[in-house]
Enzyme design. Structure first.
Site, PDB file in Angstrom:
ATOM      1  N   LYS A  11      34.369  12.823  -7.898  1.00 23.31           N
ATOM      2  CA  LYS A  11      35.029  14.131  -7.860  1.00 23.31           C
ATOM      3  C   LYS A  11      34.603  14.930  -6.626  1.00 23.31           C
ATOM      4  O   LYS A  11      33.618  14.605  -5.954  1.00 23.31           O
ATOM      5  CB  LYS A  11      34.712  14.884  -9.150  1.00 23.31           C
ATOM      6  N   TYR A  51      45.520  15.743 -15.390  1.00 25.69           N
ATOM      7  CA  TYR A  51      44.781  16.253 -16.556  1.00 25.69           C
ATOM      8  C   TYR A  51      45.706  16.883 -17.604  1.00 25.69           C
ATOM      9  O   TYR A  51      45.252  17.713 -18.390  1.00 25.69           O
ATOM     10  CB  TYR A  51      43.723  17.251 -16.101  1.00 25.69           C
ATOM     11  N   PHE A  59      39.710  25.396 -20.413  1.00 25.17           N
ATOM     12  CA  PHE A  59      39.173  25.095 -19.085  1.00 25.17           C
ATOM     13  C   PHE A  59      40.196  24.434 -18.160  1.00 25.17           C
ATOM     14  O   PHE A  59      39.866  24.105 -17.014  1.00 25.17           O
ATOM     15  CB  PHE A  59      37.918  24.211 -19.189  1.00 25.17           C
ATOM     16  N   ARG A  87      31.726   4.044 -18.149  1.00 21.14           N
ATOM     17  CA  ARG A  87      31.377   5.264 -18.890  1.00 21.14           C
ATOM     18  C   ARG A  87      29.871   5.328 -19.150  1.00 21.14           C
ATOM     19  O   ARG A  87      29.271   6.415 -19.120  1.00 21.14           O
ATOM     20  CB  ARG A  87      32.183   5.354 -20.191  1.00 21.14           C
ATOM     21  N   THR A  93      29.785  13.710 -20.676  1.00 24.02           N
ATOM     22  CA  THR A  93      30.586  14.665 -19.894  1.00 24.02           C
ATOM     23  C   THR A  93      29.740  15.830 -19.395  1.00 24.02           C
ATOM     24  O   THR A  93      29.839  16.239 -18.238  1.00 24.02           O
ATOM     25  CB  THR A  93      31.740  15.210 -20.768  1.00 24.02           C
ATOM     26  N   ARG A 104      25.871  11.320 -14.000  1.00 23.79           N
ATOM     27  CA  ARG A 104      26.050  12.758 -14.247  1.00 23.79           C
ATOM     28  C   ARG A 104      24.703  13.469 -14.393  1.00 23.79           C
ATOM     29  O   ARG A 104      24.550  14.605 -13.954  1.00 23.79           O
ATOM     30  CB  ARG A 104      26.936  12.958 -15.472  1.00 23.79           C
ATOM     31  N   ASN A 114      31.324  17.642 -12.778  1.00 22.71           N
ATOM     32  CA  ASN A 114      30.465  16.597 -13.354  1.00 22.71           C
ATOM     33  C   ASN A 114      30.528  15.256 -12.594  1.00 22.71           C
ATOM     34  O   ASN A 114      30.300  14.203 -13.165  1.00 22.71           O
ATOM     35  CB  ASN A 114      30.761  16.430 -14.850  1.00 22.71           C
ATOM     36  N   HIS A 117      34.702  10.715 -12.909  1.00 24.31           N
ATOM     37  CA  HIS A 117      35.637  10.551 -14.030  1.00 24.31           C
ATOM     38  C   HIS A 117      35.781   9.063 -14.331  1.00 24.31           C
ATOM     39  O   HIS A 117      35.696   8.233 -13.424  1.00 24.31           O
ATOM     40  CB  HIS A 117      37.018  11.113 -13.667  1.00 24.31           C
ATOM     41  N   GLU A 128      46.314   5.925 -15.784  1.00 25.92           N
ATOM     42  CA  GLU A 128      45.579   6.615 -14.715  1.00 25.92           C
ATOM     43  C   GLU A 128      45.558   5.798 -13.416  1.00 25.92           C
ATOM     44  O   GLU A 128      45.627   6.361 -12.322  1.00 25.92           O
ATOM     45  CB  GLU A 128      44.167   6.922 -15.195  1.00 25.92           C
TER      46      GLU A 128
HETATM   47  P1  CMP Z   1      36.533  14.125 -17.162  1.00 26.89           P
HETATM   48  O1  CMP Z   1      35.774  12.987 -17.723  1.00 26.89           O
HETATM   49  O2  CMP Z   1      37.201  13.977 -15.845  1.00 26.89           O
HETATM   50  O3  CMP Z   1      37.625  14.597 -18.242  1.00 26.89           O
HETATM   51  C1  CMP Z   1      38.073  15.910 -18.374  1.00 26.89           C
HETATM   52  C2  CMP Z   1      37.296  16.869 -17.557  1.00 26.89           C
HETATM   53  O4  CMP Z   1      37.363  18.220 -17.987  1.00 26.89           O
HETATM   54  C3  CMP Z   1      35.803  16.558 -17.671  1.00 26.89           C
HETATM   55  O5  CMP Z   1      35.508  15.353 -17.034  1.00 26.89           O
HETATM   56  C4  CMP Z   1      35.203  17.799 -17.062  1.00 26.89           C
HETATM   57  O6  CMP Z   1      35.294  17.803 -15.638  1.00 26.89           O
HETATM   58  C5  CMP Z   1      36.148  18.856 -17.631  1.00 26.89           C
HETATM   59  N1  CMP Z   1      35.624  19.487 -18.846  1.00 26.89           N
HETATM   60  C6  CMP Z   1      35.442  18.925 -20.052  1.00 26.89           C
HETATM   61  N2  CMP Z   1      34.959  19.826 -20.934  1.00 26.89           N
HETATM   62  C7  CMP Z   1      34.838  20.982 -20.254  1.00 26.89           C
HETATM   63  C8  CMP Z   1      34.401  22.277 -20.609  1.00 26.89           C
HETATM   64  N3  CMP Z   1      33.991  22.569 -21.839  1.00 26.89           N
HETATM   65  N4  CMP Z   1      34.405  23.244 -19.662  1.00 26.89           N
HETATM   66  C9  CMP Z   1      34.822  22.960 -18.404  1.00 26.89           C
HETATM   67  N5  CMP Z   1      35.265  21.721 -18.006  1.00 26.89           N
HETATM   68  C10 CMP Z   1      35.269  20.760 -18.928  1.00 26.89           C
END
Ligand code: CMP
Length: 139
Positions: A11, A51, A59, A87, A93, A104, A114, A117, A128
């Site tokens: 990212k 997304y 969010f 993963r 996450t 992470r 984070n 992905h 995807e």
């Molecule tokens: P990703 O695995 O790319 O999938 C969805 C993304 O949303 C996640 O990583 C984070 O970057 C973001 N995300 C998930 N939960 C939250 C949250 N509670 N607040 C802000 N961003 C979030």
């Protein structure tokens, strides 16, 4: 178990902080094969489309803005059980909850920024991967 493909993204936060190399080193050390990779600067529409499953989440807007703030590095990874193994390398996450030694935990700064992905299931991975790469770009 079977040979799978998954979409991985380094990212914008991790690209900007110079973590492409360390993250790719972990992918290769784990024995996952990179079939495609390209720097991409997502438009607002491209981030929103990627997304879309999170559209109802509070969010969503912030996440889409974050994903457009600089280039990211989408990749196609292949290997035995690749979806779960990537993963596992990523960690939870929320970096605050991620296990020690995961990407992470070491490189992410918040639940939004984070670092990486990964697709969560075979059907998601197929969708995807197609979002970022066509067949001629996967080697
Ligand atoms: P990703 O695995 O790319 O999938 C969805 C993304 O949303 C996640 O990583 C984070 O970057 C973001 N995300 C998930 N939960 C939250 C949250 N509670 N607040 C802000 N961003 C979030």
């Amino acid at each position: 178990m079977s040979v799978q493909r998954t979409l991985a993204i380094i990212k914008p936060d991790a690209v900007a902080s110079g973590k492409i190399g360390p993250i790719i080193a972990r992918i290769e050390a784990a024995g996952l094969t990179i079939l495609a990779a390209r720097l991409a600067r997502l438009s607002a529409e491209q981030a929103a489309g990627f997304y879309i499953v999170h559209k109802a989440r509070p969010f969503y807007g912030s996440l889409c803005a974050f994903m457009t703030q600089g280039p990211c590095l989408p990749m196609v990874l292949e290997g035995e059980d690749a979806i779960q193994r990537w993963r596992d390398l990523m960690g939870a996450t929320d970096p605050a909850k991620a296990a020690a030694g995961t990407i992470r935990k070491e490189f992410a700064s918040s639940i939004e920024a984070n670092a990486v992905h990964g697709s969560d299931a075979p059907a998601t991975a197929a969708t995807e991967i197609t979002y970022f790469f066509n067949a001629l770009e996967i080697h």
